[in-house]
Design a protein around this motif. Sequence first.
Motif, PDB file in Angstrom:
ATOM      1  N   ILE A 127       0.820  -1.215   0.000  1.00  8.77           N
ATOM      2  CA  ILE A 127       0.000   0.000   0.000  1.00  8.77           C
ATOM      3  C   ILE A 127       0.854   1.266   0.000  1.00  8.77           C
ATOM      4  O   ILE A 127       0.326   2.376  -0.025  1.00  8.77           O
ATOM      5  N   GLY A 128       2.165   1.110   0.032  1.00  7.68           N
ATOM      6  CA  GLY A 128       3.070   2.255   0.015  1.00  7.68           C
ATOM      7  C   GLY A 128       4.428   1.858   0.533  1.00  7.68           C
ATOM      8  O   GLY A 128       4.745   0.673   0.631  1.00  7.68           O
ATOM      9  N   GLU A 132       7.893   7.389   0.908  1.00  8.40           N
ATOM     10  CA  GLU A 132       6.937   8.192   0.146  1.00  8.40           C
ATOM     11  C   GLU A 132       5.578   8.294   0.830  1.00  8.40           C
ATOM     12  O   GLU A 132       4.788   9.169   0.499  1.00  8.40           O
ATOM     13  N   ASN A 133       5.301   7.396   1.770  1.00  6.15           N
ATOM     14  CA  ASN A 133       3.994   7.369   2.433  1.00  6.15           C
ATOM     15  C   ASN A 133       4.119   7.293   3.951  1.00  6.15           C
ATOM     16  O   ASN A 133       3.517   6.422   4.580  1.00  6.15           O
ATOM     17  N   PRO A 134       4.885   8.188   4.581  1.00  6.46           N
ATOM     18  CA  PRO A 134       5.056   8.119   6.034  1.00  6.46           C
ATOM     19  C   PRO A 134       3.744   8.307   6.792  1.00  6.46           C
ATOM     20  O   PRO A 134       3.624   7.878   7.936  1.00  6.46           O
ATOM     21  N   GLU A 135       2.759   8.907   6.139  1.00 10.06           N
ATOM     22  CA  GLU A 135       1.458   9.091   6.793  1.00 10.06           C
ATOM     23  C   GLU A 135       0.809   7.753   7.136  1.00 10.06           C
ATOM     24  O   GLU A 135       0.016   7.664   8.077  1.00 10.06           O
ATOM     25  N   LEU A 136       1.136   6.695   6.405  1.00 11.31           N
ATOM     26  CA  LEU A 136       0.591   5.369   6.714  1.00 11.31           C
ATOM     27  C   LEU A 136       1.119   4.865   8.057  1.00 11.31           C
ATOM     28  O   LEU A 136       0.419   4.183   8.791  1.00 11.31           O
ATOM     29  N   LEU A 137       2.349   5.226   8.381  1.00  9.94           N
ATOM     30  CA  LEU A 137       2.931   4.862   9.667  1.00  9.94           C
ATOM     31  C   LEU A 137       2.355   5.727  10.783  1.00  9.94           C
ATOM     32  O   LEU A 137       1.998   5.241  11.839  1.00  9.94           O
ATOM     33  N   GLU A 138       2.266   7.031  10.527  1.00 11.39           N
ATOM     34  CA  GLU A 138       1.754   7.962  11.519  1.00 11.39           C
ATOM     35  C   GLU A 138       0.301   7.674  11.859  1.00 11.39           C
ATOM     36  O   GLU A 138      -0.076   7.649  13.022  1.00 11.39           O
TER      37      GLU A 138
END
Length: 143
Positions: A127-128, A132-138
């Motif tokens: 999914i990322g 490039e997609n740190p918001e998925l971790l946050e």
Amino acid sequence: MREIKFRGLDRIDGKVKNIEQIDIKNELVLFENDGWVDGNNYELMQYTGLKDKNGKEIYEGDIIQLKNEDLEVIKVVCEFGTAKRQIFDNLVEITGFYFKRLCDDKKTFPIANNYLGKHDLELFEIIGNIYENPELLEAYNES
């Protein structure tokens, strides 16, 4: 034998690019459209040799979503390193690619058959990635 290849995060523009070739001696990397560039400006991610359920190649740093046996959606990050795993009565250290669950940081490896009688990779969906997609971790850490 698995295919050895890399992609790199450009630390300047934040984009992930496929690497064509690496010159270790001169610390250079070759990109299809950029030519040879300074390898120190890139974070390298190695291909695991595995693909998700859609046939997309899994690299270090990829964020993967799957459903567990309780049909809960869980997310894992692909990493390389050493992890401990209980095998029968022995706790062993295994070095290689593993998947770290975001909910509790537990390290796990793909298994041959899961609760559905399928290989875990049939459930994995990229999914990322962590760059490039740190918001998925946050977003996961806030819940």
